[in-house]
Design a protein around this motif. Structure first.
Motif, PDB file in Angstrom:
ATOM      1  N   LYS A  17       0.877  -1.171   0.000  1.00 57.62           N
ATOM      2  CA  LYS A  17       0.000   0.000   0.000  1.00 57.62           C
ATOM      3  C   LYS A  17       0.904   1.207   0.000  1.00 57.62           C
ATOM      4  O   LYS A  17       1.852   1.255   0.803  1.00 57.62           O
ATOM      5  CB  LYS A  17      -0.863   0.052   1.274  1.00 57.62           C
ATOM      6  CG  LYS A  17      -2.000  -0.946   1.330  1.00 57.62           C
ATOM      7  CD  LYS A  17      -2.788  -0.732   2.630  1.00 57.62           C
ATOM      8  CE  LYS A  17      -3.660  -1.922   2.977  1.00 57.62           C
ATOM      9  NZ  LYS A  17      -5.005  -1.844   2.449  1.00 57.62           N
ATOM     10  N   TRP A  32      -4.173  -3.830   8.428  1.00 64.55           N
ATOM     11  CA  TRP A  32      -4.079  -4.734   7.274  1.00 64.55           C
ATOM     12  C   TRP A  32      -3.835  -6.176   7.740  1.00 64.55           C
ATOM     13  O   TRP A  32      -4.394  -7.117   7.181  1.00 64.55           O
ATOM     14  CB  TRP A  32      -2.974  -4.235   6.338  1.00 64.55           C
ATOM     15  CG  TRP A  32      -3.057  -4.757   4.940  1.00 64.55           C
ATOM     16  CD1 TRP A  32      -4.083  -5.459   4.366  1.00 64.55           C
ATOM     17  CD2 TRP A  32      -2.052  -4.619   3.918  1.00 64.55           C
ATOM     18  NE1 TRP A  32      -3.774  -5.770   3.056  1.00 64.55           N
ATOM     19  CE2 TRP A  32      -2.540  -5.259   2.764  1.00 64.55           C
ATOM     20  CE3 TRP A  32      -0.802  -4.008   3.878  1.00 64.55           C
ATOM     21  CZ2 TRP A  32      -1.802  -5.317   1.576  1.00 64.55           C
ATOM     22  CZ3 TRP A  32      -0.064  -4.055   2.698  1.00 64.55           C
ATOM     23  CH2 TRP A  32      -0.565  -4.698   1.555  1.00 64.55           C
ATOM     24  N   GLU A  35      -6.951  -7.614   8.723  1.00 66.05           N
ATOM     25  CA  GLU A  35      -7.805  -7.938   7.567  1.00 66.05           C
ATOM     26  C   GLU A  35      -7.246  -9.102   6.738  1.00 66.05           C
ATOM     27  O   GLU A  35      -7.807  -9.453   5.714  1.00 66.05           O
ATOM     28  CB  GLU A  35      -7.927  -6.699   6.662  1.00 66.05           C
ATOM     29  CG  GLU A  35      -8.721  -5.568   7.304  1.00 66.05           C
ATOM     30  CD  GLU A  35      -8.482  -4.223   6.620  1.00 66.05           C
ATOM     31  OE1 GLU A  35      -9.019  -3.221   7.115  1.00 66.05           O
ATOM     32  OE2 GLU A  35      -7.736  -4.161   5.608  1.00 66.05           O
ATOM     33  N   ALA A  37      -3.644  -9.527   5.751  1.00 69.15           N
ATOM     34  CA  ALA A  37      -2.456  -9.302   4.903  1.00 69.15           C
ATOM     35  C   ALA A  37      -1.456 -10.448   5.041  1.00 69.15           C
ATOM     36  O   ALA A  37      -1.273 -11.005   6.120  1.00 69.15           O
ATOM     37  CB  ALA A  37      -1.770  -7.994   5.311  1.00 69.15           C
TER      38      ALA A  37
END
Ligand code: BTN
Length: 247
Positions: A17, A32, A35, A37
């Motif tokens: 990112k 992240w 979530e 990553a």
């Protein structure tokens, strides 16, 4: 120049990112990780307005002057002590390969000529007692001008020692070394190379800890990364965190 296109070129298939401006790349990285990553993912920015340093400090560099990023990992709990070491070693190898004579100031500051050029901030994320992952935050002064600032005597920038640095290319070199070491976190090689890069072993040091100051000679570093200091009474003191001054 950092941009998504340039980073796509150098990072190729790596998940990343890029945020032109952000609070802290470590916060974005933590989110992240939550979530899902993958290990090896990277968050990069051109400017942080809530950048964090060690021991509750802030970390700021004017836009365009530093390489600030977080590398995400999903290590095992027993690998945690080695993540800061891995960050220091990856940066050290990279900037040495550019021609700078760099060393490590315990625990994980990178120095050139006794001045700090890079700081490392690993932060673990837990879900109850389960380790979700770690964000390894790295900040490198590439072309920060410290003249007239309180850091004039203690900090330096990479471009004071080596020719013009492309931050995206620098990032790519470092993450390649992070990939390498993240598969060898508990190896003797990682620990020994990190320890051998220390600039203060055998020297007189003074370490400020929350619990008080420890003065003495830094005699060794143990496998967990703690510094062993012999004080004036001859007592060996084990220091696990703190701010160190040489001399
Ligand atoms: C220190 O030396 O005190 C550690 C500094 C770490 C700074 C980096 S910049 C990228 C990452 N995001 C943060 O908020 N901090 C780290």
């Amino acid at each position: 120049m950092l941009s998504v296109e340039h980073l796509e070129n150098v990072l190729q298939n790596r998940a990343f990112k890029y945020l032109e401006r952000v609070g802290s790349t470590n916060d974005v990285g933590t989110q992240w990780l939550n979530e899902g990553a993958a290990s090896g993912s990277v968050v990069v920015t051109n400017e942080q307005h809530q950048g964090r340093g060690r021991l509750g400090r802030t970390w700021y560099a004017p836009p365009g002057t530093a390489l600030m990023f977080s590398y995400l990992l999903r290590p095992r709990v027993e690998e945690l002590p080695y993540i800061g070491m891995m960050g220091a070693l990856a940066v050290l190898e990279t900037i040495r390969s550019l021609g700078a004579a760099a060393g490590v100031k315990w625990p994980n500051d990178i120095q050139i000529n006794g001045r700090k050029v890079c700081g490392i901030l690993p932060e673990a994320t837990w879900y109850s007692s389960a380790l979700l992952g770690v964000v390894l935050g790295i900040g490198i002064n590439v072309r920060v001008d410290f003249a007239g600032t309180p850091f004039e005597q203690t900090a330096t920038s990479l471009e004071q020692s080596v020719a013009a640095v492309d931050r995206a290319a620098l990032l790519e070199q470092i993450v390649t070394r992070l990939d390498y070491w993240s598969a060898r976190l508990t190896s003797d090689d990682l620990f020994e190379q990190w320890r051998d890069a220390m600039v203060m072993l055998g020297k007189r040091v003074s370490i400020n800890q929350v619990t008080g100051t420890v003065d003495g000679i830094a005699v060794a570093i143990d496998r967990q990364g703690a510094l062993l200091v012999r004080d004036s009474a001859g007592v060996l003191r084990r220091v696990i965190a703190g701010d160190i001054a040489l001399g």
